[in-house]
Design an enzyme around this catalytic site. Structure first.
Site, PDB file in Angstrom:
ATOM      1  N   ASP A  22       0.830  -1.212   0.000  1.00  0.00           N
ATOM      2  CA  ASP A  22       0.000   0.000   0.000  1.00  0.00           C
ATOM      3  C   ASP A  22       0.863   1.261   0.000  1.00  0.00           C
ATOM      4  O   ASP A  22       1.994   1.252   0.479  1.00  0.00           O
ATOM      5  CB  ASP A  22      -0.925  -0.016   1.230  1.00  0.00           C
ATOM      6  N   HIS A  39       2.330   3.468  -8.921  1.00  0.00           N
ATOM      7  CA  HIS A  39       2.157   2.042  -9.219  1.00  0.00           C
ATOM      8  C   HIS A  39       3.326   1.534 -10.064  1.00  0.00           C
ATOM      9  O   HIS A  39       3.855   0.449  -9.851  1.00  0.00           O
ATOM     10  CB  HIS A  39       0.844   1.803  -9.979  1.00  0.00           C
ATOM     11  N   LEU A 133      10.992 -20.174  -5.198  1.00  0.00           N
ATOM     12  CA  LEU A 133       9.913 -19.419  -4.547  1.00  0.00           C
ATOM     13  C   LEU A 133       8.591 -19.511  -5.318  1.00  0.00           C
ATOM     14  O   LEU A 133       8.571 -19.433  -6.543  1.00  0.00           O
ATOM     15  CB  LEU A 133      10.339 -17.938  -4.477  1.00  0.00           C
TER      16      LEU A 133
HETATM   17  C1  IPE Z   1      -5.289  -2.720  -0.064  1.00  0.00           C
HETATM   18  O1  IPE Z   1      -5.009  -1.377  -0.295  1.00  0.00           O
HETATM   19  C2  IPE Z   1      -5.329  -3.464  -1.369  1.00  0.00           C
HETATM   20  C3  IPE Z   1      -4.049  -3.637  -2.040  1.00  0.00           C
HETATM   21  C4  IPE Z   1      -2.890  -3.291  -1.578  1.00  0.00           C
HETATM   22  C5  IPE Z   1      -4.133  -4.259  -3.338  1.00  0.00           C
HETATM   23  P1  IPE Z   1      -6.169  -0.299  -0.408  1.00  0.00           P
HETATM   24  O2  IPE Z   1      -5.523   1.010  -0.612  1.00  0.00           O
HETATM   25  O3  IPE Z   1      -7.158  -0.717  -1.428  1.00  0.00           O
HETATM   26  O4  IPE Z   1      -6.842  -0.407   1.035  1.00  0.00           O
HETATM   27  P2  IPE Z   1      -7.715   0.642   1.844  1.00  0.00           P
HETATM   28  O5  IPE Z   1      -8.780   1.137   0.918  1.00  0.00           O
HETATM   29  O6  IPE Z   1      -6.809   1.735   2.275  1.00  0.00           O
HETATM   30  O7  IPE Z   1      -8.243  -0.140   3.009  1.00  0.00           O
HETATM   31  C1  IPE Z   2      -1.578   0.236  -3.331  1.00  0.00           C
HETATM   32  O1  IPE Z   2      -1.362   1.601  -3.362  1.00  0.00           O
HETATM   33  C2  IPE Z   2      -1.802  -0.357  -4.704  1.00  0.00           C
HETATM   34  C3  IPE Z   2      -3.188  -0.767  -4.965  1.00  0.00           C
HETATM   35  C4  IPE Z   2      -4.154  -0.774  -4.085  1.00  0.00           C
HETATM   36  C5  IPE Z   2      -3.499  -1.183  -6.328  1.00  0.00           C
HETATM   37  P1  IPE Z   2      -2.577   2.628  -3.369  1.00  0.00           P
HETATM   38  O2  IPE Z   2      -2.979   2.880  -4.781  1.00  0.00           O
HETATM   39  O3  IPE Z   2      -3.678   2.145  -2.496  1.00  0.00           O
HETATM   40  O4  IPE Z   2      -1.892   3.908  -2.762  1.00  0.00           O
HETATM   41  P2  IPE Z   2      -2.478   4.869  -1.633  1.00  0.00           P
HETATM   42  O5  IPE Z   2      -2.844   4.009  -0.480  1.00  0.00           O
HETATM   43  O6  IPE Z   2      -3.652   5.561  -2.226  1.00  0.00           O
HETATM   44  O7  IPE Z   2      -1.351   5.787  -1.320  1.00  0.00           O
HETATM   45 MG    MG Z   3      -4.114   2.401  -0.538  1.00  0.00          MG
END
Ligand code: IPE
Ligand code: IPE
Ligand code: MG
Length: 250
Positions: A22, A39, A133
């Site tokens: 995240d 990303h 892995l």
């Molecule tokens: C969790 O991250 C999902 C992934 C890392 C793929 P999110 O950004 O979607 O989670 P929330 O919305 O903060 O809980």
């Molecule tokens: C995690 O990073 C990747 C996915 C959920 C696809 P985020 O896109 O949720 O990034 P933040 O949490 O908004 O910074």
């Molecule tokens: Mg996120």
């Protein structure tokens, strides 16, 4: 600088590490860029962490790449993520093969665009003979999706007479989950500073050690993974027993 790797007890490695990757969006925003830039940079962290897990001899690494709920993000971001997925897989399969890494996926792949599904299937096939892995991508995955799916399949098998309600126990239920061939994770890492599980491996993480870091995913790498493993190795896992019981068994 000394690496955390030297402090890792290889005889006490987690067999399975799961990571909630995240913070990509916020990382990009801090740099004045759009979310997709984050990303895109997150892929380097994936490569580094997979390499690190591989070097140590970890058996399973599950990466939460896209949740069921992530489909509700702005269409532009979803499209960008799918495009990144296709390109990354195409580019990284030779690297996976070089490192003897086998790719697998958990999640509702039928939700993915056709070209992403095709690319994925090809990558699964091309890495299927690797015995190092196991890199598991959680894609269009959520625990609630997985559990509903499992219950449906169980109901079908009861209807067709293949299964009796009375024979259902934990191991039968587990055999209907997307993770049926994967041990429960001993360690779950979440980057990005949030302290929540966001619908990831809820059943499987009943006794998983949780590790949270404020580092955003593009700033995470194998050295940070080694640090998390060292932290894990200093914990006492009690599984409902007392500390005294655990020490006596050692
Ligand atoms: C969790 O991250 C999902 C992934 C890392 C793929 P999110 O950004 O979607 O989670 P929330 O919305 O903060 O809980
Ligand atoms: C995690 O990073 C990747 C996915 C959920 C696809 P985020 O896109 O949720 O990034 P933040 O949490 O908004 O910074
Ligand atoms: Mg996120």
């Amino acid at each position: 600088m000394q690496s955390y790797k030297q402090n890792i007890d290889l005889s006490n490695l987690p067999r399975h590490i799961a990571i909630i990757m995240d913070g990509n969006g916020r990382w990009a925003k801090e740099k004045g860029e759009d979310r997709l830039y984050g990303h895109f940079h997150g892929v380097n962290s994936v490569r580094s962490v997979a390499e690190g897990a591989s070097e140590l001899g970890v058996e399973f690494l599950t990466l939460y790449a896209f949740s069921t709920e992530n489909w509700d993000r702005p269409q532009e971001e979803v499209n960008g993520l799918m495009e990144l997925l296709i390109q990354t897989i195409r580019k990284e399969v030779p690297v996976l093969n070089k490192n003897n890494i086998r790719l697998s996926v958990i999640g509702d792949l039928s939700m993915l665009p056709n070209d992403a599904q095709a690319e994925m299937e090809e990558a699964l096939k091309e890495t299927s003979k690797n015995i190092g892995l196991n890199l598991v991508l959680a894609l269009s995955y959520s625990s609630r999706w997985e559990l509903v799916n499992a219950v449906k399949k169980i109901a079908e098998d009861i209807e067709s007479g293949k299964l009796k309600a009375n024979d259902i126990n934990q191991s039968v239920l587990e055999s209907y989950l997307a993770t049926s061939n994967i041990p429960d994770p001993e360690l779950m890492i979440r980057t990005g500073g949030e302290h929540r599980i966001s619908n990831f491996l809820l059943y499987q993480s009943a006794y998983t050690e949780l590790y949270f870091t404020d580092l955003k995913w593009p700033d995470f790498d194998k050295e940070k993974l080694f640090e998390a493993i060292c932290d894990f190795q200093n914990r006492e896992r009690r599984f409902g027993k007392t500390g005294e019981q655990i020490k006596q068994n050692k």
